[in-house]
Design an enzyme around this catalytic site. Sequence first.
Site, PDB file in Angstrom:
ATOM      1  N   LYS A 119       0.875  -1.186   0.000  1.00  0.00           N
ATOM      2  CA  LYS A 119       0.000   0.000   0.000  1.00  0.00           C
ATOM      3  C   LYS A 119       0.898   1.217   0.000  1.00  0.00           C
ATOM      4  O   LYS A 119       2.046   1.157   0.452  1.00  0.00           O
ATOM      5  CB  LYS A 119      -0.875   0.008   1.259  1.00  0.00           C
TER       6      LYS A 119
HETATM    7  P1  NAD Z   1     -13.456   7.170  -2.660  1.00  0.00           P
HETATM    8  O1  NAD Z   1     -12.461   8.216  -2.386  1.00  0.00           O
HETATM    9  O2  NAD Z   1     -13.966   7.016  -4.047  1.00  0.00           O
HETATM   10  O3  NAD Z   1     -14.729   7.370  -1.690  1.00  0.00           O
HETATM   11  C1  NAD Z   1     -14.608   7.568  -0.313  1.00  0.00           C
HETATM   12  C2  NAD Z   1     -15.985   7.918   0.239  1.00  0.00           C
HETATM   13  O4  NAD Z   1     -15.861   8.076   1.666  1.00  0.00           O
HETATM   14  C3  NAD Z   1     -16.552   9.245  -0.303  1.00  0.00           C
HETATM   15  O5  NAD Z   1     -17.925   9.082  -0.594  1.00  0.00           O
HETATM   16  C4  NAD Z   1     -16.382  10.196   0.877  1.00  0.00           C
HETATM   17  O6  NAD Z   1     -17.359  11.216   0.899  1.00  0.00           O
HETATM   18  C5  NAD Z   1     -16.587   9.235   2.044  1.00  0.00           C
HETATM   19  N1  NAD Z   1     -16.080   9.789   3.290  1.00  0.00           N
HETATM   20  C6  NAD Z   1     -14.856  10.311   3.534  1.00  0.00           C
HETATM   21  N2  NAD Z   1     -14.791  10.786   4.793  1.00  0.00           N
HETATM   22  C7  NAD Z   1     -15.995  10.540   5.356  1.00  0.00           C
HETATM   23  C8  NAD Z   1     -16.559  10.804   6.613  1.00  0.00           C
HETATM   24  N3  NAD Z   1     -15.856  11.376   7.573  1.00  0.00           N
HETATM   25  N4  NAD Z   1     -17.838  10.428   6.852  1.00  0.00           N
HETATM   26  C9  NAD Z   1     -18.571   9.819   5.889  1.00  0.00           C
HETATM   27  N5  NAD Z   1     -18.089   9.545   4.666  1.00  0.00           N
HETATM   28  C10 NAD Z   1     -16.814   9.910   4.409  1.00  0.00           C
HETATM   29  O7  NAD Z   1     -12.817   5.805  -2.116  1.00  0.00           O
HETATM   30  P2  NAD Z   1     -13.171   4.317  -2.558  1.00  0.00           P
HETATM   31  O8  NAD Z   1     -12.227   3.919  -3.625  1.00  0.00           O
HETATM   32  O9  NAD Z   1     -14.628   4.179  -2.791  1.00  0.00           O
HETATM   33  O10 NAD Z   1     -12.721   3.509  -1.253  1.00  0.00           O
HETATM   34  C11 NAD Z   1     -13.549   3.387  -0.103  1.00  0.00           C
HETATM   35  C12 NAD Z   1     -12.999   2.296   0.795  1.00  0.00           C
HETATM   36  O11 NAD Z   1     -12.939   1.067   0.061  1.00  0.00           O
HETATM   37  C13 NAD Z   1     -11.572   2.511   1.331  1.00  0.00           C
HETATM   38  O12 NAD Z   1     -11.472   1.888   2.600  1.00  0.00           O
HETATM   39  C14 NAD Z   1     -10.719   1.757   0.336  1.00  0.00           C
HETATM   40  O13 NAD Z   1      -9.454   1.370   0.880  1.00  0.00           O
HETATM   41  C15 NAD Z   1     -11.603   0.566   0.093  1.00  0.00           C
HETATM   42  N6  NAD Z   1     -11.329  -0.146  -1.150  1.00  0.00           N
HETATM   43  C16 NAD Z   1     -11.404   0.473  -2.342  1.00  0.00           C
HETATM   44  C17 NAD Z   1     -11.170  -0.261  -3.505  1.00  0.00           C
HETATM   45  C18 NAD Z   1     -11.310   0.354  -4.872  1.00  0.00           C
HETATM   46  O14 NAD Z   1     -11.273  -0.407  -5.851  1.00  0.00           O
HETATM   47  N7  NAD Z   1     -11.542   1.635  -5.012  1.00  0.00           N
HETATM   48  C19 NAD Z   1     -10.828  -1.614  -3.427  1.00  0.00           C
HETATM   49  C20 NAD Z   1     -10.759  -2.219  -2.182  1.00  0.00           C
HETATM   50  C21 NAD Z   1     -11.011  -1.467  -1.052  1.00  0.00           C
END
Ligand code: NAD
Length: 432
Positions: A119
């Site tokens: 990461k």
């Molecule tokens: P992203 O940046 O697209 O979205 C993050 C979301 O979290 C946004 O809607 C934001 O408004 C919200 N958020 C941030 N702070 C917040 C708060 N204090 N209260 C409420 N909501 C809040 O990120 P993503 O890619 O969708 O990733 C989300 C999670 O999934 C992370 O933990 C990431 O590690 C995990 N993840 C993502 C992927 C991927 O393919 N994108 C794969 C595996 C895991």
Amino acid sequence: MIQTDSVFQELGFEYKTDNLYYKTIDTILQAAVYLNIPRRLELILAQPKNEIIVHFPVKMDNGQFKLFKGYRIQHNNVLGPYKGGMRFDNTVHLDHVKALAAIMTIKTALVQLPFGGAKGGVQINPKSLSRDELMRMTRRFTSALGNNIHPDFDIPAPDVGTNAQIMAWMADTYVNLDTQRRATSHSVVTGKPLAFGGSQGRDKATGQGLVYVLEEILPEKNIAFGQCRFSLVGFGNVGSWTGRLLCERGATLLAVGDHSGFIKNDQGIDAIKLTRYVEEKGGVKGFAEAESISEDEFYQTKVDLFIPAALEQMINLKKAQQLDCRILAEAANIPVTPEAEEFLLKKGVEILPAVLCNAGGVTVSYFEWKQNRQTETWDLDVVDHKLKKCMIQATHRVKQAAKKYKCNLQLAAYCAALKHIEEVYEHRGIFP
Ligand code: NAD
């Protein structure tokens, strides 16, 4: 806990219960106790193999220079090249990235992909930079990492605060610096735009993978998609795709929350319209086809399925006590604190672990890497079919481990992953 303490003691660092890295390693070591794996393996997994920290200057639009700090943590590569996302967020710091790298090792092992865990990221709010500043920062970060990333050694992907455009800048920088001029050097990064070596289905992959897991789990709980009422916190890549795909199957999205606020509609929220709205406005707040509610009301909303899809450790004990759901599917990584998890499990809530639920992203990243290296392009139905197979197999591995070790699904997922890692270490031995 005793086992964990002794490993940390032997490695010479103090156990800190409020530190995400220690908590993550604690879960790995708890699973290790069920498997009775060799002590040497516990010690190896308790520390990342490599911790890379770079500092690099970037010229801002106003002509001033700003110094950035970037990380790449390579946790373990016994199964294959390191693999994991790059995060651009204010909360990025060393122990946080170490925890997420360790989780990637478990996730790739659970799905039995030929990858290890890594990461990285930069401590910055990407929204505070102009597009040009973001591009220069991304390119300079990539060049600062140098040969620490490589298509055969460590392959980054998007995460919170990064997207296909940022992956394209990373890949292009790497290709330009590749003195060997390999045709496949853009496979150093996955999650790229479709036109530049990306895979069909990568954008929706994490949400799609979760839906395939739910197809296996919901019928066992006598919940049909048509009757399933759910809520989501986080409406970015993972949350919005999960919302759209579940609504497509007839489920009702009752409430959504993100950094901007919380909304609810008892008749159901149209996830497609909400996605368009969030793309335009940057958050769910103000969406006309739902009422604005407080954070407390959001967490108290009665649903069958609650999906945290935002950041780590957001569901603390207070929020867990408010939740009224039968299943909690961890779309985000480690979204539930240990106290909240204990409370929910005692209450009888089924927690579907993140290393299973969000493994669809890294799985389609693997497909992208494979397509790049074979100079092939697979159709969406091929990607979906292969993803479904991987997610079903991983779900079965978790369920079988839960039966075998008589433990909850979280520990079972870690046990299934560790078993695979242990087997590979047994074959390979420890060099020299
Ligand atoms: P992203 O940046 O697209 O979205 C993050 C979301 O979290 C946004 O809607 C934001 O408004 C919200 N958020 C941030 N702070 C917040 C708060 N204090 N209260 C409420 N909501 C809040 O990120 P993503 O890619 O969708 O990733 C989300 C999670 O999934 C992370 O933990 C990431 O590690 C995990 N993840 C993502 C992927 C991927 O393919 N994108 C794969 C595996 C895991």
